[in-house]
Design a protein around this motif. Structure first.
Motif, PDB file in Angstrom:
ATOM      1  N   LEU A   1      33.916  29.865  37.009  1.00 31.32           N
ATOM      2  CA  LEU A   1      34.602  31.114  35.564  1.00 31.32           C
ATOM      3  C   LEU A   1      35.069  31.791  36.382  1.00 31.32           C
ATOM      4  CD1 LEU A   1      33.435  31.473  32.277  1.00 31.32           C
ATOM      5  CD2 LEU A   1      34.151  33.483  33.541  1.00 31.32           C
ATOM      6  N   GLY A   2      35.188  32.133  37.504  1.00 31.00           N
ATOM      7  CA  GLY A   2      34.893  33.787  37.981  1.00 31.00           C
ATOM      8  C   GLY A   2      36.239  33.433  38.292  1.00 31.00           C
ATOM      9  N   TYR A   3      37.205  32.247  39.036  1.00 29.98           N
ATOM     10  CA  TYR A   3      37.862  31.755  39.747  1.00 29.98           C
ATOM     11  C   TYR A   3      39.587  31.669  38.934  1.00 29.98           C
ATOM     12  CZ  TYR A   3      35.169  31.753  44.033  1.00 29.98           C
ATOM     13  OH  TYR A   3      34.291  32.291  44.609  1.00 29.98           O
ATOM     14  N   VAL A   4      38.862  30.728  37.468  1.00 36.27           N
ATOM     15  CA  VAL A   4      39.754  30.499  36.585  1.00 36.27           C
ATOM     16  C   VAL A   4      40.690  31.671  35.975  1.00 36.27           C
ATOM     17  CG1 VAL A   4      40.225  27.666  35.200  1.00 36.27           C
ATOM     18  CG2 VAL A   4      38.048  28.273  37.567  1.00 36.27           C
ATOM     19  N   THR A   5      41.355  31.790  36.003  1.00 42.15           N
ATOM     20  CA  THR A   5      43.026  31.880  34.937  1.00 42.15           C
ATOM     21  C   THR A   5      43.866  31.295  34.499  1.00 42.15           C
ATOM     22  OG1 THR A   5      44.240  32.927  36.622  1.00 42.15           O
ATOM     23  CG2 THR A   5      42.555  34.263  36.587  1.00 42.15           C
ATOM     24  N   ALA A   6      44.224  31.310  33.426  1.00 41.93           N
ATOM     25  CA  ALA A   6      45.224  30.728  32.898  1.00 41.93           C
ATOM     26  C   ALA A   6      46.831  30.581  34.153  1.00 41.93           C
ATOM     27  CB  ALA A   6      45.855  31.270  31.627  1.00 41.93           C
ATOM     28  N   GLY A   7      46.673  31.525  34.949  1.00 39.75           N
ATOM     29  CA  GLY A   7      48.444  31.250  35.416  1.00 39.75           C
ATOM     30  C   GLY A   7      47.945  30.107  36.633  1.00 39.75           C
ATOM     31  N   HIS A   8      46.944  30.873  37.224  1.00 40.74           N
ATOM     32  CA  HIS A   8      45.945  29.485  37.522  1.00 40.74           C
ATOM     33  C   HIS A   8      46.159  28.051  37.968  1.00 40.74           C
ATOM     34  CE1 HIS A   8      45.435  32.453  40.906  1.00 40.74           C
ATOM     35  NE2 HIS A   8      44.203  33.484  40.675  1.00 40.74           N
ATOM     36  N   LEU A   9      45.806  28.338  36.285  1.00 34.46           N
ATOM     37  CA  LEU A   9      45.512  26.757  35.764  1.00 34.46           C
ATOM     38  C   LEU A   9      47.211  26.390  35.962  1.00 34.46           C
ATOM     39  CD1 LEU A   9      43.573  27.044  32.523  1.00 34.46           C
ATOM     40  CD2 LEU A   9      43.309  25.483  35.033  1.00 34.46           C
ATOM     41  N   VAL A  10      47.840  26.889  36.042  1.00 34.07           N
ATOM     42  CA  VAL A  10      49.695  26.396  35.989  1.00 34.07           C
ATOM     43  C   VAL A  10      50.339  26.451  37.656  1.00 34.07           C
ATOM     44  CG1 VAL A  10      51.828  27.250  35.403  1.00 34.07           C
ATOM     45  CG2 VAL A  10      50.122  26.871  34.159  1.00 34.07           C
ATOM     46  N   SER A  11      49.946  27.955  38.585  1.00 29.13           N
ATOM     47  CA  SER A  11      49.813  27.372  39.339  1.00 29.13           C
ATOM     48  C   SER A  11      49.476  26.348  40.521  1.00 29.13           C
ATOM     49  CB  SER A  11      50.395  29.407  39.955  1.00 29.13           C
ATOM     50  OG  SER A  11      48.498  29.730  39.760  1.00 29.13           O
ATOM     51  N   ALA A  12      48.220  26.058  40.358  1.00 26.17           N
ATOM     52  CA  ALA A  12      47.809  25.320  41.209  1.00 26.17           C
ATOM     53  C   ALA A  12      49.085  24.240  40.800  1.00 26.17           C
ATOM     54  CB  ALA A  12      46.382  25.526  40.797  1.00 26.17           C
ATOM     55  N   GLN A  13      48.975  23.582  39.451  1.00 28.73           N
ATOM     56  CA  GLN A  13      49.410  22.686  39.873  1.00 28.73           C
ATOM     57  C   GLN A  13      50.759  21.839  40.170  1.00 28.73           C
ATOM     58  OE1 GLN A  13      47.380  19.905  38.340  1.00 28.73           O
ATOM     59  NE2 GLN A  13      49.558  18.663  39.289  1.00 28.73           N
TER      60      GLN A  13
END
Length: 385
Positions: A185-197
């Motif tokens: 949980l500490g790693y996952v943010t809204a921005g990372h959900l988008v940028s990782a993809q």
């Protein structure tokens, strides 16, 4: 103080011998591991203030006009100067006093060891430490050894979410990018959900934080998620059907671009649901939301992260906890053998290589992964479907 005196004793023994105070031998002559602090708080405070006076006295001698200028550039002397500024108020009539906690610098810049200025104090849940953080990535495919593919070492004060992009970049450099990356949980943010993809073609799998607002906890009907967002017209519609008045982009305190929305005072002032919607005395309801792609990704994740399908996939991440445990037991992962971030990272790389060799040996010899261990009492717990 002890580190600075030892450094000066090597670099300028004759100069130091003529300027030291005899009682410094009692306070700083013994090895650190043999030193015992007084038990009473008042005695500790007195000793701390005395050490502060000693440090300023030494610095005054070093920075005197007749002192060799190069002394002040010794690393141990510069560290002493910085630590004394961080820990003590400036002397007043020769008296020195320890700073109160509120006047001390944050852990991100505070020096906690004169021997390793990169090692900072940090805490996570019930664990407190001075040092660094290790972030481990491993394969979790059932038909392959669970090799560690990357170790990312950071200062202890760096947040988990800040390392997601560097980890993905490093995996990409080694052509080891996964299709799915399971993260806590500490790693996952809204921005990372988008940028990782978008940047790496990775589906980030992990829970996100629930809506932290008081409305979501006490009056869910008026939580941000229950406001309709018309992205095309840049309008938000509240649960009572009123449209927002203003819509603007801004940068939040974390440096992220967000959207700030305000409703009309004329609608909010007379609204019968005002007390459940906002606690502002005179201002209308406001919303701060992520930009469109991030907003949609965040709300979608909150909707699915408690479903059986998501949990079944995410539960594979539990294996990394076993890796951390193995690193601690076999390779002293939580004990740095070296000074500095770079060398500590090298230690982590050696650890990962050693564990990979152990795992390869187990794989070739048909030794299965050890199951999660439970206490005898927990083994009696009924299984849930």
């Amino acid at each position: 103080m002890r580190a600075a005196l030892n450094s000066l004793a090597v670099a300028a023994p004759d100069w130091l011998a003529k300027r030291l105070k005899k009682d410094w031998f009692d306070r700083y002559g013994r090895r650190v591991e043999n030193y015992r602090l007084p038990k009473l708080d008042s005695e500790r405070e007195t000793l701390g203030n005395q050490m502060g006076e000693d440090g300023f006295s030494l610095l005054e001698r070093i920075y005197a006009l007749n002192a060799p200028e190069w002394l002040r550039y010794l690393p141990a002397v510069e560290i002493l100067r910085q630590v004394w500024i961080q820990q003590f108020y400036a002397p007043v009539e020769g008296k020195v006093k320890l700073r109160s906690p509120k006047d001390m610098p944050p852990s991100t810049i505070a020096i906690h060891s004169p021997y390793d200025v990169e090692a900072h104090y940090s805490s996570k849940r019930s664990v407190n430490w001075v040092g660094y953080k290790a972030h481990v990535t491993e394969i979790c495919d059932e038909d392959a050894p669970h090799f560690i593919t990357h170790v990312h070492t950071t200062l202890s004060t760096v947040t988990d979410e800040a390392v997601v992009e560097p980890i993905h970049f490093s995996l990409g450099e080694k052509s080891l990018l996964p299709e799915e990356h399971l993260m806590d949980l500490g790693y996952v943010t809204a921005g990372h959900l988008v940028s990782a993809q978008e940047n790496y073609g990775i589906e980030l799998i992990g829970p996100v934080r629930n809506d932290p607002t008081w409305q979501a906890k006490h009056h869910p009907k008026f939580a941000n998620s229950n406001f309709q967002i018309d992205w095309e017209n840049q309008v938000a519609i509240c649960p009572r059907g009123h449209q927002s008045k203003t819509w603007s982009e801004k940068t939040d305190r974390k440096g992220q671009r967000v959207i700030s929305i305000k409703f009309s005072p004329s609608n909010c002032d007379t609204c019968p649901s005002r007390s459940r919607c906002t606690r502002a005395k005179t201002e209308p309801r406001g919303l701060t939301i992520h930009r469109k792609q991030e907003y949609i990704a965040l709300h979608h994740r909150r909707e699915i992260q408690h479903t059986p399908e998501f949990l079944k996939t995410y539960n594979q991440r539990a294996g990394i906890e076993g890796t951390i445990s193995q690193g601690v037991r076999r390779s002293a992962l939580r004990q740095s053998r070296y000074i500095g971030l770079a060398k500590t990272h090298l230690q982590h790389i050696f650890m990962a290589a050693a564990l990979n060799l152990c795992r390869l040996n187990d794989w070739l010899n048909g030794i299965p992964l050890a199951p999660t261990r439970y206490s005898r009492f927990m083994s009696l717990k009924p299984k849930t479907r």
